[in-house]
Design a protein around this motif. Structure first.
Motif, PDB file in Angstrom:
ATOM      1  N   ASP A   1      66.034   6.486 -21.941  1.00 52.48           N
ATOM      2  CA  ASP A   1      65.557   6.389 -20.556  1.00 52.48           C
ATOM      3  C   ASP A   1      64.116   6.895 -20.484  1.00 52.48           C
ATOM      4  OD1 ASP A   1      66.617   8.798 -21.311  1.00 52.48           O
ATOM      5  OD2 ASP A   1      67.309   9.361 -19.307  1.00 52.48           O
TER       6      ASP A   1
ATOM      7  N   ASN B   1      62.582   8.788 -17.466  1.00 52.78           N
ATOM      8  CA  ASN B   1      62.851  10.208 -17.252  1.00 52.78           C
ATOM      9  C   ASN B   1      62.183  11.082 -18.295  1.00 52.78           C
ATOM     10  OD1 ASN B   1      64.562   9.639 -15.086  1.00 52.78           O
ATOM     11  ND2 ASN B   1      66.266   9.260 -16.476  1.00 52.78           N
ATOM     12  N   ALA B   2      61.827  10.487 -19.435  1.00 52.42           N
ATOM     13  CA  ALA B   2      61.316  11.298 -20.541  1.00 52.42           C
ATOM     14  C   ALA B   2      59.802  11.437 -20.497  1.00 52.42           C
ATOM     15  CB  ALA B   2      61.751  10.704 -21.878  1.00 52.42           C
ATOM     16  N   LEU B   3      59.133  10.691 -19.604  1.00 49.84           N
ATOM     17  CA  LEU B   3      57.682  10.834 -19.461  1.00 49.84           C
ATOM     18  C   LEU B   3      57.397  11.748 -18.279  1.00 49.84           C
ATOM     19  CD1 LEU B   3      56.718   7.084 -19.958  1.00 49.84           C
ATOM     20  CD2 LEU B   3      56.320   8.948 -21.572  1.00 49.84           C
ATOM     21  N   LEU B   4      56.271  12.464 -18.336  1.00 52.51           N
ATOM     22  CA  LEU B   4      55.892  13.296 -17.199  1.00 52.51           C
ATOM     23  C   LEU B   4      55.201  12.404 -16.177  1.00 52.51           C
ATOM     24  CD1 LEU B   4      54.374  16.414 -19.021  1.00 52.51           C
ATOM     25  CD2 LEU B   4      56.756  15.849 -18.601  1.00 52.51           C
ATOM     26  N   PRO B   5      55.840  12.154 -15.034  1.00 54.88           N
ATOM     27  CA  PRO B   5      55.279  11.174 -14.099  1.00 54.88           C
ATOM     28  C   PRO B   5      53.944  11.603 -13.517  1.00 54.88           C
ATOM     29  CG  PRO B   5      57.176  12.294 -13.139  1.00 54.88           C
ATOM     30  CD  PRO B   5      57.102  12.723 -14.568  1.00 54.88           C
ATOM     31  N   TRP B   6      53.652  12.917 -13.551  1.00 56.52           N
ATOM     32  CA  TRP B   6      52.414  13.398 -12.940  1.00 56.52           C
ATOM     33  C   TRP B   6      51.252  13.406 -13.914  1.00 56.52           C
ATOM     34  CZ3 TRP B   6      56.905  16.251 -13.439  1.00 56.52           C
ATOM     35  CH2 TRP B   6      56.920  17.174 -14.492  1.00 56.52           C
ATOM     36  N   ARG B   7      51.510  13.005 -15.172  1.00 51.46           N
ATOM     37  CA  ARG B   7      50.413  12.929 -16.127  1.00 51.46           C
ATOM     38  C   ARG B   7      50.126  11.474 -16.446  1.00 51.46           C
ATOM     39  NH1 ARG B   7      49.773  17.303 -20.740  1.00 51.46           N
ATOM     40  NH2 ARG B   7      50.283  19.213 -19.635  1.00 51.46           N
TER      41      ARG B   7
ATOM     42  N   LEU C   1      50.405  16.010 -24.260  1.00 48.10           N
ATOM     43  CA  LEU C   1      51.423  17.062 -24.214  1.00 48.10           C
ATOM     44  C   LEU C   1      51.895  17.445 -25.616  1.00 48.10           C
ATOM     45  CD1 LEU C   1      53.303  18.754 -22.309  1.00 48.10           C
ATOM     46  CD2 LEU C   1      54.998  16.962 -22.659  1.00 48.10           C
TER      47      LEU C   1
ATOM     48  N   TYR D   1      49.062   5.964 -14.700  1.00 44.50           N
ATOM     49  CA  TYR D   1      50.247   6.819 -14.602  1.00 44.50           C
ATOM     50  C   TYR D   1      51.474   6.015 -15.031  1.00 44.50           C
ATOM     51  CZ  TYR D   1      47.485  10.271 -12.143  1.00 44.50           C
ATOM     52  OH  TYR D   1      46.553  11.219 -11.838  1.00 44.50           O
TER      53      TYR D   1
ATOM     54  N   SER E   1      54.183   5.365 -13.661  1.00 47.43           N
ATOM     55  CA  SER E   1      54.727   4.473 -12.634  1.00 47.43           C
ATOM     56  C   SER E   1      53.929   3.186 -12.516  1.00 47.43           C
ATOM     57  CB  SER E   1      54.759   5.190 -11.289  1.00 47.43           C
ATOM     58  OG  SER E   1      53.448   5.529 -10.888  1.00 47.43           O
TER      59      SER E   1
ATOM     60  N   ARG F   1      53.618   9.219 -27.885  1.00 50.85           N
ATOM     61  CA  ARG F   1      53.733  10.665 -27.799  1.00 50.85           C
ATOM     62  C   ARG F   1      54.493  11.213 -29.008  1.00 50.85           C
ATOM     63  NH1 ARG F   1      56.729  12.891 -22.778  1.00 50.85           N
ATOM     64  NH2 ARG F   1      58.592  12.445 -23.993  1.00 50.85           N
TER      65      ARG F   1
END
Lengths: 249, 283, 259
Positions: free
Chosen positions: B111, B114-120, B128, B160, B162, B176
């Motif tokens: 998934d 869910n595994a990515l930081l949405p704010w980065r 990271l 981003y 999204s 990553r």
């Protein structure tokens, strides 16, 4: 269970502190004397008189403000042009805090039941208006199509389709508004109006009775919490998970 | 590196591999296995999830795990990752038992959203892993750019998550993971949620990157064809409780090609064999 | 329908909506002029506006406005910092959450203004007292949102942190806190509203100079124009601060999928 540890430890620590150093004064009271004062206030009717004033104002304000909010919410929810026309006016009126209206209500009605009622009603008006509008907007378009296919008249449409579909969210709005109403009632009583639970606390403070002050605060907590818990229980009982969905969005 | 070089490099690797498991043991013990499962059992709330798993995975090997849902594919992967501990037995990585996550074992989660930081941003997400590894600030931008380039996101560094498509998000997660410079890449049904075209494209991208870096890959999938197409070895698990049912060697030539490899008679034969086997074990 | 017509449509609706608001004000003026409601209770918008202009010209109203806004912002900033810091302490440990959570949930629905008598008891009728009232009355939404933000991290992100071997501090700073930012921002919006309310209540209760106190004095001296001018100014404080928060949200939450 773990949740009870912290308050209990804190209370016992305060009590020991009070007994060892004697912090009892015009400003502070030990937990035991607070409980005693709260108990006495319950027995001599202080709590009952004050609570009945505050709660009746809350419910009255909720009835008036809620009805108006519901009607306007239905109107702007169902008729989009009216919603658009009112946007600016509503956006300008909404940020006016209820407490800012205290002086206006004071000017018109003087101290007493009516001025508090008006301000509570104003406070309850907004959450109900917003939730009603959201509830109507949240109805699935398929239901709209169903009502059109069935050739329902406007009254039947509102009564049979929109209200039942929107009811869970409307109740969430009612619950929020009730909480807001109680808060505002107590605030008005603390700020100016010499009646009810809020005033009882201020009176205790002004007569240098910290035990009674904290005791009445405790009663406000208990009453507010039970009021909230009762509405939450009613919501879960009436709508179950449907209401949960409404609360989240 | 030319295609020919890549192919010969991969062949070289294949010849070095250590085959254990039930089917073949050719005795080419030129190298110690990188990861070994020794009698691994796992219970979860009183239920046996994995029963007596014995497995060895060689250096630079590409292993795919298949099996019906609930057979413990993902659980096996999480054991290697150190996110789970076995109830009994042990998992040995590089000669040491796995007790916690290791920095040179990377996980590509299924998934990706869910595994990515949405704010980065994309670059920030790759960063990271570099931050975690203590790479100095000044060195990060160049390495981030190179990694994004490698997965074909060279011009999307400021986007981003999204704003990226599903395939792009998964490639970002792979970038990553590559930033960790892992010895082992654990991939948990990484392409399961993607459409067929994107999936094939990413399969080839992963094969190419692995060829260049020589990383060991443990790849969980429920898609038999995907498993055969990618793997040196396919491990079939059976459910209730999860156990190793069969191990298949895949001797298809590399580099593989979406058209020719999939039409290869050997591919079709393997597909038939594994398909029949899984059907049987599920029945 | 192309993009252009919907944009002009939006502008037209906005103008219509503005016109409607103007009509409401005109209606208010009309009611006041016709003396349908006694001018003692309802001055026309013209008289309220005149009162505001006179107040600003003398510099008195501007000074009061500044005092009120300052109190509101100090209290809000203080409570936001305290709330997020305390929330981080409690939220980053599941154990702390289980011990303190229920107590905080119990206190949450209580009227924030109930802290006022306690503040007066401890600090008297003073500026410090108002600040304590605002800070401790406003802290709850931020505190609870931070705790909630920590509790609501997707397990996958926690695992990403494990696999990358992030330290506890790194996990808090790089994963947990950013994850809580949307919740914290939403709570700060609520917090600002509460802060304005408590500022006004505090000024009224403690007789401190500011708009809140001045409208109460205006009501007591039947000075309706100044009263209405003050109430409108308070509404404007709320409106402007909300707009500023909108801008902050947009800037800080760029990464969110557009709604």
């Amino acid at each position: 269970m773990k949740g009870l540890v912290f308050p209990l430890v804190a209370l016992v620590a305060l009590q020991i502190l009070a007994m060892v150093w004697g912090i009892e004064s015009d400003n502070l009271a030990s937990p035991v004397s607070v409980l005693q004062a709260a108990w006495t206030a319950a027995l001599d009717g202080t709590v009952l008189t004050a609570a009945s004033h505050t709660l009746s104002t809350t419910l009255g304000g909720l009835a008036i403000g809620g009805t108006l909010g519901l009607l306007l919410g239905l109107l702007i929810g169902l008729v989009q042009p009216i919603d658009r026309l009112l946007t600016v006016s509503l956006e300008f009126l909404r940020p006016v805090p209820s407490v800012a209206l205290i002086p206006i209500a004071l000017l018109i009605f003087g101290l007493g039941y009516r001025m508090e009622l008006v301000i509570v009603a104003k406070g309850c008006f907004w959450p109900i208006l917003i939730m009603t509008r959201a509830a109507i907007r949240g109805i699935h378009p398929r239901l709209m199509e169903v009502s059109r296919m069935l050739k329902l008249g406007p009254v039947a449409r509102i009564w049979k389709i929109f209200l039942p579909a929107a009811l869970p969210r409307l109740f969430v709005g009612l619950r929020l508004a009730a909480g807001v109403g109680l808060t505002i009632a107590v605030t008005v009583e603390i700020a100016t109006n010499p009646y009810g639970l809020g005033y009882a606390v201020m009176f205790a403070q002004q007569s240098f009775r910290p035990d009674l002050m904290f005791g009445m605060l405790l009663w406000i907590g208990i009453i507010g919490w039970s009021f909230n818990a009762f509405l939450l229980f009613a919501q879960n009982r009436l709508f179950g998970r449907a209401a949960l969905v409404g609360a989240r969005s | 590196m030319t295609a020919f070089d890549q192919a010969s490099a991969r062949k070289l690797k294949n010849s070095e591999q250590l085959f254990t498991g039930t089917e073949v043991d050719k005795g080419m013990k030129s190298a110690e296995p990188l990861i070994t499962f020794r009698n691994v059992c796992l219970d979860f709330v009183g239920r046996r999830i994995l029963q007596d798993i014995n497995l060895s995975i060689g250096r630079q090997e590409f292993v795919c795990v298949v099996g019906p849902s609930g057979c413990g594919k993902t659980t096996t992967l999480r054991l290697i990752a150190g996110l789970l501990q076995p109830t009994s037995g042990e998992i040995v990585y590089n000669g040491k038992p796995v007790r916690e996550p290791a920095r040179d074992i990377a996980v590509v989660f299924q998934d990706y959203t869910n595994a990515l930081l949405p704010w980065r941003t994309a670059a920030g997400n790759v960063s990271l892993a570099l931050e975690a590894a203590g790479v100095p600030r000044t060195e990060r931008p160049d390495r981030i750019a190179a990694l994004l380039e490698k997965v074909g996101l060279g011009n999307r560094g400021e986007a981003y998550p999204s704003e990226l498509s599903g395939g792009m998000q998964q490639r970002l997660q792979i970038a990553r993971c590559l930033a960790q410079e892992p010895s082992v890449l654990l991939m948990d049904e990484p392409f399961g949620a993607l459409d067929a075209m994107t999936r094939q494209h990413l399969q080839d991208q992963v094969l190419r990157i692995m060829d260049q870096s020589g990383t060991t890959v443990f790849f969980v999938t429920h898609d038999l064809e995907e498993a055969i197409y990618l793997a040196d070895r396919v491990i079939a698990l059976a459910p209730n409780p999860g156990r190793v049912a069969e191990v298949f060697d895949i001797k298809l030539p590399r580099p593989r090609n979406q058209l020719t490899t999939r039409e290869d008679p050997e591919f079709l034969r393997l597909r038939r064999k594994i398909f029949d086997f899984v059907q049987e074990s599920e029945a | 329908m192309n993009k252009n017509t919907t944009r002009t449509g939006k502008i037209l609706w906005l103008l219509a909506s503005l016109a409607f608001a103007a009509a409401l004000i005109a209606g208010w003026q009309l009611i006041a002029n016709m003396r349908l409601i006694s001018p003692v209770f309802l001055p026309g918008p013209d008289r309220a506006f005149d009162a505001a202009v006179t107040g600003f010209e003398s510099g008195e109203l501007g000074g009061k406005l500044l005092l009120t806004v300052e109190r509101m912002i100090y209290g809000w900033v203080l409570s936001s910092i305290l709330g997020v810091a305390l929330g981080t302490l409690i939220g980053s440990s599941a154990l702390a959450r289980s011990y303190f959570g229920p107590t905080l949930e119990f206190i949450r629905p209580l009227p924030a203004s109930a802290i006022a008598p306690i503040a007066i008891t401890l600090f008297g009728l003073s500026n410090a007292s108002v600040l304590v009232l605002i800070a401790f009355g406003t802290i709850w939404p931020m505190l609870l949102a931070t705790i909630h933000g920590f509790a609501a991290i997707h397990p996958r992100l926690t695992e990403v942190g494990h696999v990358l071997k992030l330290s506890r501090l790194e996990t808090i700073w790089k994963i947990a806190l950013p994850n809580a930012v949307p919740d914290i921002l939403a709570s700060m919006r609520l917090g600002l509203t509460i802060s304005l309310i408590l500022t006004i209540v505090g000024e009224m209760l403690m007789g401190l100079e500011g708009i809140g106190n001045s409208i109460l004095l205006a009501a007591r001296s039947f000075d309706a124009p100044n009263l209405y001018a003050g109430v409108i100014l308070i509404g404007l404080i709320g409106l402007v601060s909300n707009l500023l928060l909108d801008m902050m949200d947009r800037r800080l939450l760029r990464w969110r999928p557009s709604r």
